[in-house]
Design a protein around this motif. Structure first.
Motif, PDB file in Angstrom:
ATOM      1  N   PRO A  10      37.656  28.983 -29.194  1.00  0.00           N
ATOM      2  CA  PRO A  10      37.838  30.444 -29.258  1.00  0.00           C
ATOM      3  C   PRO A  10      36.607  31.197 -29.777  1.00  0.00           C
ATOM      4  CG  PRO A  10      39.705  29.284 -30.256  1.00  0.00           C
ATOM      5  CD  PRO A  10      38.622  28.268 -30.058  1.00  0.00           C
ATOM      6  N   LEU A  11      35.655  30.484 -30.348  1.00  0.00           N
ATOM      7  CA  LEU A  11      34.516  31.136 -30.993  1.00  0.00           C
ATOM      8  C   LEU A  11      33.281  31.221 -30.109  1.00  0.00           C
ATOM      9  CD1 LEU A  11      34.744  29.281 -34.448  1.00  0.00           C
ATOM     10  CD2 LEU A  11      35.822  31.449 -33.782  1.00  0.00           C
ATOM     11  N   VAL A  12      33.259  30.478 -29.012  1.00  0.00           N
ATOM     12  CA  VAL A  12      32.052  30.356 -28.199  1.00  0.00           C
ATOM     13  C   VAL A  12      32.406  30.532 -26.726  1.00  0.00           C
ATOM     14  CG1 VAL A  12      30.929  28.835 -29.878  1.00  0.00           C
ATOM     15  CG2 VAL A  12      32.261  27.841 -28.005  1.00  0.00           C
ATOM     16  N   ALA A  13      31.359  30.637 -25.905  1.00  0.00           N
ATOM     17  CA  ALA A  13      31.579  30.807 -24.473  1.00  0.00           C
ATOM     18  C   ALA A  13      31.750  29.481 -23.753  1.00  0.00           C
ATOM     19  CB  ALA A  13      30.405  31.582 -23.861  1.00  0.00           C
ATOM     20  N   GLU A  14      31.154  28.415 -24.295  1.00  0.00           N
ATOM     21  CA  GLU A  14      31.161  27.119 -23.616  1.00  0.00           C
ATOM     22  C   GLU A  14      31.127  26.004 -24.652  1.00  0.00           C
ATOM     23  OE1 GLU A  14      28.223  24.535 -20.642  1.00  0.00           O
ATOM     24  OE2 GLU A  14      27.906  26.692 -20.915  1.00  0.00           O
ATOM     25  N   VAL A  15      31.879  24.939 -24.407  1.00  0.00           N
ATOM     26  CA  VAL A  15      31.904  23.776 -25.298  1.00  0.00           C
ATOM     27  C   VAL A  15      31.663  22.519 -24.474  1.00  0.00           C
ATOM     28  CG1 VAL A  15      33.247  22.418 -26.955  1.00  0.00           C
ATOM     29  CG2 VAL A  15      33.572  24.887 -26.834  1.00  0.00           C
ATOM     30  N   ALA A  29      28.834  14.382 -30.527  1.00  0.00           N
ATOM     31  CA  ALA A  29      28.199  15.679 -30.756  1.00  0.00           C
ATOM     32  C   ALA A  29      28.965  16.728 -29.969  1.00  0.00           C
ATOM     33  CB  ALA A  29      26.741  15.655 -30.327  1.00  0.00           C
ATOM     34  N   LEU A  30      29.248  17.836 -30.630  1.00  0.00           N
ATOM     35  CA  LEU A  30      29.843  18.988 -29.961  1.00  0.00           C
ATOM     36  C   LEU A  30      28.785  20.073 -29.845  1.00  0.00           C
ATOM     37  CD1 LEU A  30      33.268  20.654 -30.430  1.00  0.00           C
ATOM     38  CD2 LEU A  30      31.208  22.057 -30.589  1.00  0.00           C
ATOM     39  N   LEU A  31      28.616  20.595 -28.637  1.00  0.00           N
ATOM     40  CA  LEU A  31      27.686  21.684 -28.386  1.00  0.00           C
ATOM     41  C   LEU A  31      28.488  22.908 -27.970  1.00  0.00           C
ATOM     42  CD1 LEU A  31      26.438  18.819 -27.206  1.00  0.00           C
ATOM     43  CD2 LEU A  31      24.487  20.286 -26.727  1.00  0.00           C
ATOM     44  N   GLY A  32      28.365  23.972 -28.735  1.00  0.00           N
ATOM     45  CA  GLY A  32      29.030  25.224 -28.423  1.00  0.00           C
ATOM     46  C   GLY A  32      28.002  26.319 -28.218  1.00  0.00           C
ATOM     47  N   THR A  33      28.019  26.961 -27.074  1.00  0.00           N
ATOM     48  CA  THR A  33      27.049  28.006 -26.756  1.00  0.00           C
ATOM     49  C   THR A  33      27.733  29.359 -26.784  1.00  0.00           C
ATOM     50  OG1 THR A  33      25.846  26.469 -25.331  1.00  0.00           O
ATOM     51  CG2 THR A  33      25.365  28.803 -25.054  1.00  0.00           C
TER      52      THR A  33
END
Length: 226
Positions: A189-194, A216-220
């Motif tokens: 809910p906090l980012v555009a892409e995970v 690793a989680l990448l949130g953009t």
């Protein structure tokens, strides 16, 4: 600082002297260090800015920050434990590299209004009394199009402190770590892409094989933010 914060800071202060003995903490072995350098290169964003401003929350003794600086980026590290920060500054001094390292609460980094290209955290969320609030605070420190990079896991026996953690640790929301599925649900809910990158099979990162879940989680975040 609350009483609990003081206990946590004291715990990690006491751990600072031996912290780097763990293969993935100190990265003293050449193959482990090289593996982490490769991983960071693959996870950091690429684009017009070759030099990234990176906020390393819960920086510990600065091993990840040092790799970032060696790659030409500008790290800012925050840790609640003064002795951890002292060791980080000493590493940077010995290497002749620049970085900014602050004693403070990783849940609310004392960096003012500065925005970063990347906010990075490694194996920290399990220690936090309100990890959801921390995630919101970290995302708010990102520039438009910036990246949240969380290196996390759901621990079995590896990755747990050798000594008992502070009193009441069993009530921490994510004590023992968090699965990739659950962290994705918290971050989405906090980012555009995970995106998730599994890391359990990368033995060089950990100094040997591991049986628990690591990733690793990448949130953009959106390239245009309100």
């Amino acid at each position: 600082m609350t009483d609990r914060d003081a206990l946590i800071a004291a715990y990690w202060d006491a751990a600072a002297a031996s912290f780097d003995r763990a293969p993935d903490h100190g990265m003293l072995a050449a193959d482990t260090r090289a593996a982490w350098a490769r991983l960071l290169r693959s996870l950091l964003p690429t684009g017009p800015a070759d030099v990234l401003e990176v906020l390393d929350v819960g920086c510990g003794t600065g091993s990840v920050s040092l790799l970032l600086a060696e790659a030409g980026h500008r790290p800012t590290g925050v840790d609640l434990a003064p002795r951890m920060v002292e060791r980080t500054r000493a590493k940077f001094g010995a290497a002749g590299l620049a970085g900014r390292f602050l004693v403070g609460d990783a849940m609310s980094p004392p960096t003012g209004d500065q925005l970063f290209d990347v906010v990075l955290s490694r194996h920290l969320l399990w220690t936090l009394p309100d990890p959801q609030a921390a995630l919101r605070a970290w995302v708010s420190r990102l520039r438009p199009g910036g990246r949240l990079l969380l290196i996390e896991g759901r621990w079995s026996t590896a990755g747990q402190p050798a000594a008992p953690y502070v009193a009441g640790a069993e009530s921490l929301p994510w004590n023992g770590g968090i699965s990739a599925e659950d962290l994705t649900a918290a971050v989405r809910p906090l980012v555009a892409e995970v995106r998730i990158e599994p890391l359990s099979g990368e033995a060089d990162l950990w100094g040997g094989p591991v049986a628990d879940e690591r990733y690793a989680l990448l949130g953009t975040v959106n390239s245009q933010r309100n």
